[in-house]
Design an enzyme around this catalytic site. Sequence first.
Site, PDB file in Angstrom:
ATOM      1  N   GLU A 281      34.718   9.631  75.754  1.00 25.47           N
ATOM      2  CA  GLU A 281      35.287   8.426  76.372  1.00 25.47           C
ATOM      3  C   GLU A 281      34.160   7.459  76.757  1.00 25.47           C
ATOM      4  OE1 GLU A 281      39.533   9.313  77.875  1.00 25.47           O
ATOM      5  OE2 GLU A 281      38.143   9.425  79.540  1.00 25.47           O
TER       6      GLU A 281
ATOM      7  N   HIS B 100      35.755  13.359  84.177  1.00 25.64           N
ATOM      8  CA  HIS B 100      36.156  12.003  83.783  1.00 25.64           C
ATOM      9  C   HIS B 100      35.193  11.000  84.408  1.00 25.64           C
ATOM     10  CE1 HIS B 100      38.412   8.306  83.381  1.00 25.64           C
ATOM     11  NE2 HIS B 100      39.090   8.905  82.418  1.00 25.64           N
TER      12      HIS B 100
ATOM     13  N   GLU C  44      35.652   8.295  85.789  1.00 28.73           N
ATOM     14  CA  GLU C  44      36.082   7.758  87.087  1.00 28.73           C
ATOM     15  C   GLU C  44      35.752   8.735  88.213  1.00 28.73           C
ATOM     16  OE1 GLU C  44      40.110   6.773  85.950  1.00 28.73           O
ATOM     17  OE2 GLU C  44      39.315   5.217  84.634  1.00 28.73           O
TER      18      GLU C  44
ATOM     19  N   GLY D 273      45.061   6.850  78.597  1.00 30.54           N
ATOM     20  CA  GLY D 273      45.367   6.430  79.963  1.00 30.54           C
ATOM     21  C   GLY D 273      46.543   5.464  79.976  1.00 30.54           C
ATOM     22  N   GLY D 274      46.215   4.186  80.010  1.00 26.49           N
ATOM     23  CA  GLY D 274      47.223   3.129  80.159  1.00 26.49           C
ATOM     24  C   GLY D 274      48.439   3.282  79.260  1.00 26.49           C
TER      25      GLY D 274
ATOM     26  N   SER E 247      41.168   3.010  75.676  1.00 26.83           N
ATOM     27  CA  SER E 247      42.028   1.967  75.117  1.00 26.83           C
ATOM     28  C   SER E 247      42.695   2.376  73.797  1.00 26.83           C
ATOM     29  CB  SER E 247      41.256   0.659  74.940  1.00 26.83           C
ATOM     30  OG  SER E 247      40.788   0.189  76.199  1.00 26.83           O
TER      31      SER E 247
ATOM     32  N   GLY F 272      40.146   1.523  79.781  1.00 33.85           N
ATOM     33  CA  GLY F 272      40.948   0.537  80.508  1.00 33.85           C
ATOM     34  C   GLY F 272      40.554  -0.909  80.236  1.00 33.85           C
TER      35      GLY F 272
ATOM     36  N   ASN G 293      46.418  10.958  80.226  1.00 37.57           N
ATOM     37  CA  ASN G 293      45.750  11.018  81.530  1.00 37.57           C
ATOM     38  C   ASN G 293      46.436   9.973  82.402  1.00 37.57           C
ATOM     39  OD1 ASN G 293      44.115  10.978  83.730  1.00 37.57           O
ATOM     40  ND2 ASN G 293      42.318  10.120  82.694  1.00 37.57           N
ATOM     41  N   TRP G 294      47.317  10.471  83.249  1.00 39.56           N
ATOM     42  CA  TRP G 294      48.097   9.529  84.064  1.00 39.56           C
ATOM     43  C   TRP G 294      47.285   8.914  85.204  1.00 39.56           C
ATOM     44  CZ3 TRP G 294      53.534  12.297  84.714  1.00 39.56           C
ATOM     45  CH2 TRP G 294      54.289  12.027  83.571  1.00 39.56           C
ATOM     46  N   LYS G 295      46.102   9.462  85.460  1.00 41.61           N
ATOM     47  CA  LYS G 295      45.262   8.956  86.564  1.00 41.61           C
ATOM     48  C   LYS G 295      46.082   8.925  87.856  1.00 41.61           C
ATOM     49  CE  LYS G 295      42.503   6.599  83.159  1.00 41.61           C
ATOM     50  NZ  LYS G 295      41.551   5.554  82.838  1.00 41.61           N
TER      51      LYS G 295
HETATM   52  P1  PGA Z   1      42.645   4.144  78.844  1.00 41.44           P
HETATM   53  O1  PGA Z   1      42.047   5.389  79.649  1.00 41.44           O
HETATM   54  O2  PGA Z   1      43.429   4.699  77.692  1.00 41.44           O
HETATM   55  O3  PGA Z   1      43.493   3.410  79.838  1.00 41.44           O
HETATM   56  O4  PGA Z   1      41.477   3.330  78.369  1.00 41.44           O
HETATM   57  C1  PGA Z   1      41.584   6.527  78.999  1.00 41.44           C
HETATM   58  C2  PGA Z   1      41.015   7.492  79.988  1.00 41.44           C
HETATM   59  O5  PGA Z   1      40.335   7.054  80.929  1.00 41.44           O
HETATM   60  O6  PGA Z   1      41.212   8.722  79.885  1.00 41.44           O
END
Ligand code: PGA
Length: 260
Positions: free
Chosen positions: A170, A99, A101, A237-238, A216, A176, A13-15
Amino acid sequence: MNRKYRKCIIAANWKMNKTPTEAKEFAKQFKLIAPKGRWCDIIVCAPAITIPAAVRAFKETRVTVGGQNVYWKQSGAYTGEISTDMLVDAGAECVIIGHSERRSVEETDYSVNLKTAAAIKAGLTPIICVGESLQQRDLGVAFDIISTQVKMAVAGLTKPQMRKVIFAYEPLWAIGTGVNATPEQAEEICEHIRATIRKAFDARVARAISILYGGSMNPSNAAELLAMPDVDGGLIGGAALDPEKFVNIIKAANQPSAKE
Ligand code: PGA
């Protein structure tokens, strides 16, 4: 994970990261180090504007490209929204829905339901995110929150439609933050998601659905998380912004401990 019944899926997930140019560069590096084995499906969910470039850049790799959000109406006066047809035309094959977010700004369990149905109708695989906040976990209502999110998301779907769905657990407190859920915490909720699907549909549907863990996940914790029986992959994500880390997570999914 249980490969007898379901697919292992490693999804990025590149956000709001990676321009079309940066996606091209990522793919170039990825291709140099990507493993040849086919032990998992690989997905990259890119920002909408980056999707066509990502589709082109990952051509001739096993990576499929997805979006990060979609609207349920087919077309019309919805400024700033993106339709399922637009995603499909751009080359996306799946889409993240719900998601946290997005839930924090506008998404509700009801809009997640509408978006899931629209995605399936358009032939897109929905990756539905569910998860509890730290407060909800501390209050002891995490299981209730998760089952409501799961039931609302897929209410009205038929059993054949359910087979197209991917879930991602999640926990908000792990996204994050660098603090991942322990393998036991991840397993407990992923198992609960499967049990909720079992009750709402049946055992066959529940057994066939891939449930990912996200929050994470990184190359050092991936193998032990993926070793849990109900964790069928990761939504990253990250760590997925860096081709080497992403590839190392893909490799971790092939560790002996992650195979059962
Ligand atoms: P993260 O994000 O790996 O940076 O914690 C995961 C996500 O929100 O899909």
